[in-house]
Design an enzyme around this catalytic site. Structure first.
Site, PDB file in Angstrom:
ATOM      1  N   ASP A  32       7.512   6.174 -26.036  1.00  0.00           N
ATOM      2  CA  ASP A  32       8.884   6.691 -25.983  1.00  0.00           C
ATOM      3  C   ASP A  32       9.533   6.780 -27.360  1.00  0.00           C
ATOM      4  O   ASP A  32      10.562   7.427 -27.525  1.00  0.00           O
ATOM      5  CB  ASP A  32       9.752   5.734 -25.158  1.00  0.00           C
TER       6      ASP A  32
HETATM    7  C1  GLC Z   1      13.286   1.881 -26.148  1.00  0.00           C
HETATM    8  C2  GLC Z   1      12.073   0.980 -26.131  1.00  0.00           C
HETATM    9  C3  GLC Z   1      10.948   1.561 -25.359  1.00  0.00           C
HETATM   10  C4  GLC Z   1      11.432   2.073 -24.039  1.00  0.00           C
HETATM   11  C5  GLC Z   1      12.651   2.981 -24.176  1.00  0.00           C
HETATM   12  C6  GLC Z   1      13.146   3.366 -22.808  1.00  0.00           C
HETATM   13  O1  GLC Z   1      13.013   3.017 -26.849  1.00  0.00           O
HETATM   14  O2  GLC Z   1      11.602   0.675 -27.425  1.00  0.00           O
HETATM   15  O3  GLC Z   1       9.962   0.567 -25.175  1.00  0.00           O
HETATM   16  O4  GLC Z   1      10.411   2.780 -23.435  1.00  0.00           O
HETATM   17  O5  GLC Z   1      13.650   2.314 -24.878  1.00  0.00           O
HETATM   18  O6  GLC Z   1      14.249   4.169 -22.806  1.00  0.00           O
HETATM   19  C1  GLC Z   2       8.361   1.186 -22.113  1.00  0.00           C
HETATM   20  C2  GLC Z   2       8.608   2.300 -21.148  1.00  0.00           C
HETATM   21  C3  GLC Z   2       7.378   3.155 -20.982  1.00  0.00           C
HETATM   22  C4  GLC Z   2       6.835   3.557 -22.302  1.00  0.00           C
HETATM   23  C5  GLC Z   2       6.615   2.366 -23.207  1.00  0.00           C
HETATM   24  C6  GLC Z   2       6.198   2.740 -24.593  1.00  0.00           C
HETATM   25  O1  GLC Z   2       7.478   0.261 -21.559  1.00  0.00           O
HETATM   26  O2  GLC Z   2       9.026   1.818 -19.912  1.00  0.00           O
HETATM   27  O3  GLC Z   2       7.675   4.291 -20.222  1.00  0.00           O
HETATM   28  O4  GLC Z   2       5.641   4.248 -22.088  1.00  0.00           O
HETATM   29  O5  GLC Z   2       7.815   1.649 -23.316  1.00  0.00           O
HETATM   30  O6  GLC Z   2       7.217   3.336 -25.320  1.00  0.00           O
END
Ligand code: GLC
Ligand code: GLC
Length: 813
Positions: free
Chosen positions: A486
């Site tokens: 993300d």
């Molecule tokens: C933040 C986190 C990530 C997560 C995202 C969800 O970017 O670092 O882990 O997936 O929020 O919105």
């Molecule tokens: C968080 C989010 C997931 C994402 C991950 C890596 O775990 O829930 O959707 O893939 O972060 O950013």
């Protein structure tokens, strides 16, 4: 150092010291009514949606930690001393403190000045309520006069509003008390037709106004009315409505008494809200029998037994006995249990997820199915159809949807280009588990639009097409807002504080490409081809295979860096995850997923990539996301470089993606390496270092700080993480190798060389498979017999003669 121990027999983790490094949590409820509960009784409850229907108040990020809870106080009415058997909130020094976190229940108790007490909290199946059973025993050699108090603070339903909108909220609170039951009915007068209640099995004095209970300027550690030993029967008007009961007990020497408290949620039809009609009094006709039932200790015990049986049957679907205790206990108990929590909660409510931020993730929920589908296929089916109904006509997806409305969440939007492909992975996992092909013909809407229904199968076709329509300059899939990571936001270019990395897009998105999505596309494309073939759509299957082969050629040409797979190309067309980069030279995701997908198995790329991961990314606490960590913020990379080195996506150990490497290693036949990686992040195997790890030793955390972090080895964000499903899937289906396939149960273990073998029981499509694997040589080739007869290959087909139990023996050589 440890703070407790596993009781595998009871399927409990027993915490024996209350001041654990962080609150160690458990979940109550597994259908519609849920709660989180810490080892010192902190936590809260909600109905379906942690944001919109929150029943009780919890103070996130509070000082001290973990405040708001299901608090019980005991008071010695002679000495006037009071304490909490759960340690919090009074923090009195106790004897024999014990918190037993089990499958859907938590029991916390201790002894203080000769009074032994334990409260068992759980949510009965098929009910929207929780039961607290408080058992008190007088261990003194004299009689005791004890007051027992139970208390809860109500949340005014919308948790976000409850924590911010004080000018209104201090005025709206309303309660009713009838027959000793406290009813919380804020906003019931207007548009809500639901209320909460808190009941007690004994005649009680009560309190419903927060300030009356606590006293001005006091905290939960020293409520004025507990100190005084007498609740004042207050009725809340505005401010903070709460529920407290006081029961006075005369306990003879050795005497045990039990008090039952019931906290619940109830809805009335809009037209029957009030009784008598036209009044403002809650109609309690349908709720009263429910309350009466569970206040009866016999009924409460019976409900508890049903919950136990329910978990017996869920966990009984797969049980294993290997030489490694940590593998056994995680697979047989805790990892499976955590998969239920992630399935139910997605990423919404935990100690780290406030319950107000995140709905159900499209990507996350599809992956959660991998670890859950075998336990409750009917619910998995329902989830798949819900998810698919939020898919957009383009094949794209909202990144999240709200569980209460089941509609896509526009605030977070879409355009995460990996999202649609996970639907194929989720459906494929479902088909392999159940063989229920009818799901593909199920009509499902797009974007919840009535009239837009198409068979689920068409949704899968559009998912693939979505990627095919979005290929970039090198012929690799465009990344969009982000892919699995993300935080790799290559079209964002955010320079404004507070701007969301997940919704800001400043670039047109036509350049930045993802090698990870390419790997996922190859995997999902093959899954869909197999499904198409099964449906007799040979030409279509061939087309998908053709596209995956094309993608593999592109990966070989533009996605390979010489020793490992590249990660991506940014908006300038520059490489990410290459030896030519100054930082972020190598990433886990593309390497893990490409090898998991079988890319590079023939030409040595897979070997080379896994070797590079071992050399550059693996640490004793797990495998980090990338190396070197980003030492500064890169405008063109986005959120990943917003984290200090070693945390989260910036070179943290993201436990979710470690299993991709484990699976990759099994594909290369490296059982020792795969299980070694598995053990590095296995929470049970880390129990001895609980003071470093800090999170619960019975469930996975999303992240362990990487080697660049000052707190290397410290876990955060436990419970709600894709780590649960992926680790379960990696150990069960790839290392133990008991794998579902469209045709039957495939047996292909890639286990450590030192293991003499293992046994397992698997209930699969209604048949019990009793499996034993014996190692006779160092390799991974397997010879199988089914009920004593040798079979060709390694797929065990369903018995054709209606037998419900089958004995499978495998010899590894
Ligand atoms: C933040 C986190 C990530 C997560 C995202 C969800 O970017 O670092 O882990 O997936 O929020 O919105
Ligand atoms: C968080 C989010 C997931 C994402 C991950 C890596 O775990 O829930 O959707 O893939 O972060 O950013």
């Amino acid at each position: 150092m440890k703070y407790g121990h596993f009781d595998d027999e009871q399927r409990e983790y027993v915490i024996t010291q209350p001041d654990t490094p962080l609150p160690w949590m458990n979940y109550l409820g597994c259908q519609a009514y849920f709660g989180i509960i810490s080892n010192t009784a902190g936590g809260y409850s909600f109905y379906r949606d942690a944001r919109l229907r929150r029943l009780t108040r919890y103070r996130y990020n509070n000082v001290p930690l973990d405040f708001g809870g299901r608090y019980v106080y005991l008071r010695d009415d002679e000495s006037k001393k009071f304490w909490s058997p759960s340690w919090e909130p009074t923090r009195t020094e106790l004897q024999d403190y014990k918190c037993r976190h089990g499958m859907g229940y938590t029991a916390i108790g201790s002894t203080y000045s000769g009074i032994e007490a334990e409260t068992r909290y759980f949510v009965p199946l098929d009910e929207n309520l929780e039961i607290w059973q408080l058992t008190i025993t007088n261990r003194r050699d004299t009689n005791a006069r004890i007051s027992a108090f139970a208390s809860i603070e109500f949340c005014l339903w919308d948790a976000q509003d409850d924590a911010t909108n004080f000018q209104r909220n201090f005025n709206t609170g309303q309660v009713e008390v009838e027959d000793g039951v406290i009813y919380h009915k804020t906003e019931y007068r207007e548009r809500r037709n639901h209320f909460a209640y808190f009941a007690c099995s004994e005649p009680s004095r009560f309190e419903t106004q927060g300030e009356a209970f606590l006293g001005q300027y006091r905290g939960w550690d020293k409520p004025v009315s507990v100190e005084a030993g007498e609740l004042k029967n207050s009725i809340a008007h505005g401010w903070s409505p709460m529920g407290a009961h006081q029961v006075k007990l005369d306990l003879e020497v050795g005497e045990t008494r039990q008090i039952v408290f019931v906290l619940g949620y109830h809805e009335n039809p809009v037209t029957e809200k009030f009784d008598p009609p036209g009044s403002q009094t809650i109609n309690k006709k349908t709720v009263k029998p429910v309350i009466a039932k569970y206040l009866d200790a016999k009924e409460a015990n019976a409900a508890f037994e049903r919950l136990r049986l329910y978990w017996d049957s869920l966990l009984g679907v797969f049980q294993v006995d290997t030489p490694d205790i940590h593998t056994n206990r995680m697979v047989n108990i805790w990892n499976a249990y955590q998969c239920m929590a992630t399935f139910n909660m997605s990423r919404s409510a935990s100690f780290y997820e406030s319950g107000i931020g995140r709905g159900l993730g499209f990507r996350d929920s599809n992956q959660d199915l991998l670890g859950f589908v075998h336990m409750a296929p009917v619910r998995a089916r329902e989830r798949i159809l819900d998810l698919a109904a939020t898919q957009l006509p383009t094949g794209g997806a909202y990144h999240q949807y709200q569980p209460l409305t089941k509609r896509g969440n526009n605030d977070i939007g879409g355009g995460f280009n990996d999202d649609p492909l996970w639907l194929i992975e989720g459906v494929s996992a479902y088909l392999k588990e159940t063989g229920d092909w009818s799901i593909l013909d199920e009509p499902v809407q797009y974007d919840n639009e009535p009239g837009s229904e198409q068979p689920l199968y068409e949704h899968l076709q559009r998912s693939i097409q979505y990627t095919l329509d979005r290929m970039g300059p090198h012929g690799l899939p465009l990344i969009g807002r982000a892919d699995w990571n993300d935080c790799l936001n290559l079209n964002c270019f955010s320079d404004t504080p507070g701007q969301s990395f997940q919704t800001t897009t400043n670039k047109d998105g036509k350049v930045a490409e993802s090698v990870f999505i390419a790997g996922l596309f190859v995997h999902a494309g093959r899954e869909l081809a197999a499904i198409a073939k099964h449906r007799g759509l040979d030409a279509e299957a061939a087309r998908y295979i053709g596209e995956t082969e094309k993608n593999m050629r592109v990966i070989a040409e533009h996605g390979w860096d010489g020793e490992w797979f590249l990660r991506a190309y940014d908006d300038f067309g520059s490489k990410i995850g290459s030896k030519d980069c100054e930082e972020g030279k190598i990433f886990i995701e593309s390497n893990g997923f490409c090898v998991l997908a079988g890319i590079g198995l023939e030409d040595g790329k897979a070997e080379s990539a896994m070797k590079a991961v071992g050399k550059h990314l693996a640490t004793k606490h797990g495998i980090v996301v990338q190396q070197p960590a980003y030492s500064r913020y890169y405008l063109q990379l986005g959120e990943i470089s917003s984290y200090p080195p070693g945390y989260k996506e910036n070179a943290g150990i993201f436990c979710h993606v470690n299993p991709w490497v484990m699976i990759g290693e099994t594909r290369l036949g490296h059982g020792d390496q795969a299980h070694d990686y598995y053990s590095r992040i296995n929470p049970s195997a880390r129990e001895e270092i609980s003071d470093l790890h800090r999170c619960e030793p019975y469930v996975y955390a999303q992240m362990i700080a990487g080697k660049d972090a000052p707190s290397f080895g410290e876990a955060k964000n436990s419970w709600l993480t894709g780590t649960a499903a992926w680790n379960y899937y990696a150990i069960v289906q790839w290392i133990l190798g008991i794998r579902t396939s469209l045709d039957g149960l495939e047996i292909a273990p890639v286990i450590p060389k030192s293991w003499p073998g293992f046994t397992a029981t698997r209930v699969f499509r209604g048949v019990v498979y009793r499996i034993s694997i014996e190692r006779r040589g160092d390799g991974n080739s397997i010879a199988l017999t089914v009920d004593g007869k040798a079979i060709e290959g390694n797929v065990v087909l369903a018995p054709t003669d209606g037998r419900k139990e089958v004995v499978v023996k495998g010899i590894l050589s």
